[in-house]
Design a protein around this motif. Structure first.
Motif, PDB file in Angstrom:
ATOM      1  N   SER A   1     -15.596  95.979 -16.381  1.00 49.63           N
ATOM      2  CA  SER A   1     -14.462  96.859 -16.098  1.00 49.63           C
ATOM      3  C   SER A   1     -13.929  97.377 -17.427  1.00 49.63           C
ATOM      4  CB  SER A   1     -13.363  96.129 -15.331  1.00 49.63           C
ATOM      5  OG  SER A   1     -12.792  95.125 -16.137  1.00 49.63           O
ATOM      6  N   SER A   2     -13.138  98.436 -17.331  1.00 50.67           N
ATOM      7  CA  SER A   2     -12.545  99.013 -18.534  1.00 50.67           C
ATOM      8  C   SER A   2     -11.190  99.618 -18.165  1.00 50.67           C
ATOM      9  CB  SER A   2     -13.453 100.098 -19.113  1.00 50.67           C
ATOM     10  OG  SER A   2     -12.785 100.814 -20.124  1.00 50.67           O
ATOM     11  N   PRO A   3     -10.115  99.040 -18.697  1.00 48.72           N
ATOM     12  CA  PRO A   3      -8.794  99.609 -18.420  1.00 48.72           C
ATOM     13  C   PRO A   3      -8.686 101.069 -18.890  1.00 48.72           C
ATOM     14  CG  PRO A   3      -8.569  97.438 -19.403  1.00 48.72           C
ATOM     15  CD  PRO A   3     -10.019  97.805 -19.477  1.00 48.72           C
TER      16      PRO A   3
ATOM     17  N   SER B   1     -12.018 100.617  -8.026  1.00 51.25           N
ATOM     18  CA  SER B   1     -13.436 100.389  -7.726  1.00 51.25           C
ATOM     19  C   SER B   1     -14.314 101.480  -8.329  1.00 51.25           C
ATOM     20  CB  SER B   1     -13.657 100.349  -6.210  1.00 51.25           C
ATOM     21  OG  SER B   1     -12.918  99.318  -5.638  1.00 51.25           O
ATOM     22  N   PHE B   2     -13.862 102.729  -8.218  1.00 54.16           N
ATOM     23  CA  PHE B   2     -14.616 103.842  -8.785  1.00 54.16           C
ATOM     24  C   PHE B   2     -14.706 103.721 -10.311  1.00 54.16           C
ATOM     25  CE2 PHE B   2     -14.709 108.310 -10.371  1.00 54.16           C
ATOM     26  CZ  PHE B   2     -15.995 108.623  -9.947  1.00 54.16           C
ATOM     27  N   ALA B   3     -13.592 103.370 -10.942  1.00 54.23           N
ATOM     28  CA  ALA B   3     -13.578 103.201 -12.399  1.00 54.23           C
ATOM     29  C   ALA B   3     -14.501 102.054 -12.822  1.00 54.23           C
ATOM     30  CB  ALA B   3     -12.156 102.954 -12.891  1.00 54.23           C
ATOM     31  N   GLN B   4     -14.535 100.978 -12.043  1.00 56.91           N
ATOM     32  CA  GLN B   4     -15.434  99.860 -12.343  1.00 56.91           C
ATOM     33  C   GLN B   4     -16.900 100.290 -12.218  1.00 56.91           C
ATOM     34  OE1 GLN B   4     -13.983  96.794  -9.720  1.00 56.91           O
ATOM     35  NE2 GLN B   4     -12.483  96.057 -11.218  1.00 56.91           N
TER      36      GLN B   4
ATOM     37  N   GLU C   1     -10.398 103.266 -16.290  1.00 56.14           N
ATOM     38  CA  GLU C   1      -9.534 103.331 -15.106  1.00 56.14           C
ATOM     39  C   GLU C   1      -8.348 104.259 -15.355  1.00 56.14           C
ATOM     40  OE1 GLU C   1      -7.003 100.520 -12.029  1.00 56.14           O
ATOM     41  OE2 GLU C   1      -8.483  99.583 -13.348  1.00 56.14           O
ATOM     42  N   MET C   2      -7.751 104.181 -16.529  1.00 48.56           N
ATOM     43  CA  MET C   2      -6.635 105.062 -16.855  1.00 48.56           C
ATOM     44  C   MET C   2      -7.090 106.523 -16.855  1.00 48.56           C
ATOM     45  SD  MET C   2      -4.232 105.332 -20.241  1.00 48.56           S
ATOM     46  CE  MET C   2      -5.563 105.992 -21.191  1.00 48.56           C
ATOM     47  N   LEU C   3      -8.276 106.800 -17.420  1.00 53.06           N
ATOM     48  CA  LEU C   3      -8.787 108.171 -17.434  1.00 53.06           C
ATOM     49  C   LEU C   3      -9.016 108.695 -16.015  1.00 53.06           C
ATOM     50  CD1 LEU C   3     -11.359 108.237 -20.387  1.00 53.06           C
ATOM     51  CD2 LEU C   3      -9.110 109.306 -20.277  1.00 53.06           C
ATOM     52  N   VAL C   4      -9.564 107.854 -15.146  1.00 49.62           N
ATOM     53  CA  VAL C   4      -9.798 108.263 -13.760  1.00 49.62           C
ATOM     54  C   VAL C   4      -8.469 108.541 -13.059  1.00 49.62           C
ATOM     55  CG1 VAL C   4     -10.678 107.491 -11.516  1.00 49.62           C
ATOM     56  CG2 VAL C   4     -12.031 107.085 -13.583  1.00 49.62           C
ATOM     57  N   ARG C   5      -7.484 107.675 -13.287  1.00 50.59           N
ATOM     58  CA  ARG C   5      -6.171 107.881 -12.654  1.00 50.59           C
ATOM     59  C   ARG C   5      -5.485 109.141 -13.194  1.00 50.59           C
ATOM     60  NH1 ARG C   5      -5.017 103.851  -9.263  1.00 50.59           N
ATOM     61  NH2 ARG C   5      -6.058 101.841  -9.597  1.00 50.59           N
ATOM     62  N   VAL C   6      -5.609 109.381 -14.487  1.00 50.36           N
ATOM     63  CA  VAL C   6      -5.025 110.596 -15.074  1.00 50.36           C
ATOM     64  C   VAL C   6      -5.728 111.838 -14.511  1.00 50.36           C
ATOM     65  CG1 VAL C   6      -4.805 111.913 -17.234  1.00 50.36           C
ATOM     66  CG2 VAL C   6      -4.119 109.515 -17.153  1.00 50.36           C
TER      67      VAL C   6
ATOM     68  N   HIS D   1     -19.643 100.137 -15.179  1.00 50.99           N
ATOM     69  CA  HIS D   1     -20.962  99.494 -15.042  1.00 50.99           C
ATOM     70  C   HIS D   1     -22.066 100.382 -15.619  1.00 50.99           C
ATOM     71  CE1 HIS D   1     -19.976  95.824 -12.942  1.00 50.99           C
ATOM     72  NE2 HIS D   1     -19.208  96.491 -12.102  1.00 50.99           N
ATOM     73  N   ILE D   2     -21.906 101.678 -15.497  1.00 51.47           N
ATOM     74  CA  ILE D   2     -22.886 102.606 -16.079  1.00 51.47           C
ATOM     75  C   ILE D   2     -22.962 102.402 -17.585  1.00 51.47           C
ATOM     76  CG2 ILE D   2     -23.383 105.053 -16.529  1.00 51.47           C
ATOM     77  CD1 ILE D   2     -22.156 105.637 -13.755  1.00 51.47           C
ATOM     78  N   PHE D   3     -21.812 102.087 -18.188  1.00 48.95           N
ATOM     79  CA  PHE D   3     -21.757 101.860 -19.639  1.00 48.95           C
ATOM     80  C   PHE D   3     -21.941 100.394 -20.012  1.00 48.95           C
ATOM     81  CE2 PHE D   3     -19.290 105.787 -18.974  1.00 48.95           C
ATOM     82  CZ  PHE D   3     -20.062 106.651 -19.754  1.00 48.95           C
TER      83      PHE D   3
END
Length: 142
Positions: A54-56, A41-44, A59-64, A48-50
């Protein structure tokens, strides 16, 4: 202790043990965020700002980033805990203080970050832990 040195109200080991417990709780938060739906949800929201739904990749950057913060908090926690053990009057006092701090910080962070409910048994456990801290402190001369 000489008369020229001011007496500290809190022993350094207490601050180290409490801070270590807090970093252990943060370690747990970032570990959960590495795999949790909240991170999606945070990555989405960032996507949205960009202007994307959604962007995989984001999301991967946030998880890393969460994984990196998890590891960093773990390193800091162990460094503080080890230092508290060497500065404390007993390993029992340091361990109980660290565990109590971790217990309370984990509950607060769980309520704030993940909207987790803290039930009655948690309050019973918190009370028992507080009583245990007081008893050990009294037994070992605080």
């Amino acid at each position: 202790m000489s008369e020229s040195q001011p007496k500290s109200s809190a022993s350094p080991w207490v601050i180290l043990a409490v801070t270590s417990g807090a970093f252990a709780a943060l370690n747990g938060v970032f570990a959960k965020l590495t795999t949790d739906q909240h991170t999606t949800s945070f990555a989405q929201s960032i996507a949205h700002i960009f202007g994307k739904d959604s962007s995989p990749f984001i999301e991967m950057l946030v998880r890393v980033a969460c994984l990196g913060l998890n590891v960093l908090c773990n390193i800091i926690m162990w460094a503080l805990f080890t230092r508290a053990l060497t500065a404390g009057p007993s390993t029992t006092k340091v361990s109980i203080t660290n565990t109590a701090s971790n217990f309370l910080a984990t509950a607060v962070l769980g309520m704030v970050v993940f909207q987790e409910a803290v039930g009655g048994l948690w309050w019973v456990g918190a009370g028992m832990m507080g009583a245990g801290c007081i008893l050990v402190g009294m037994r070992e001369g605080a």
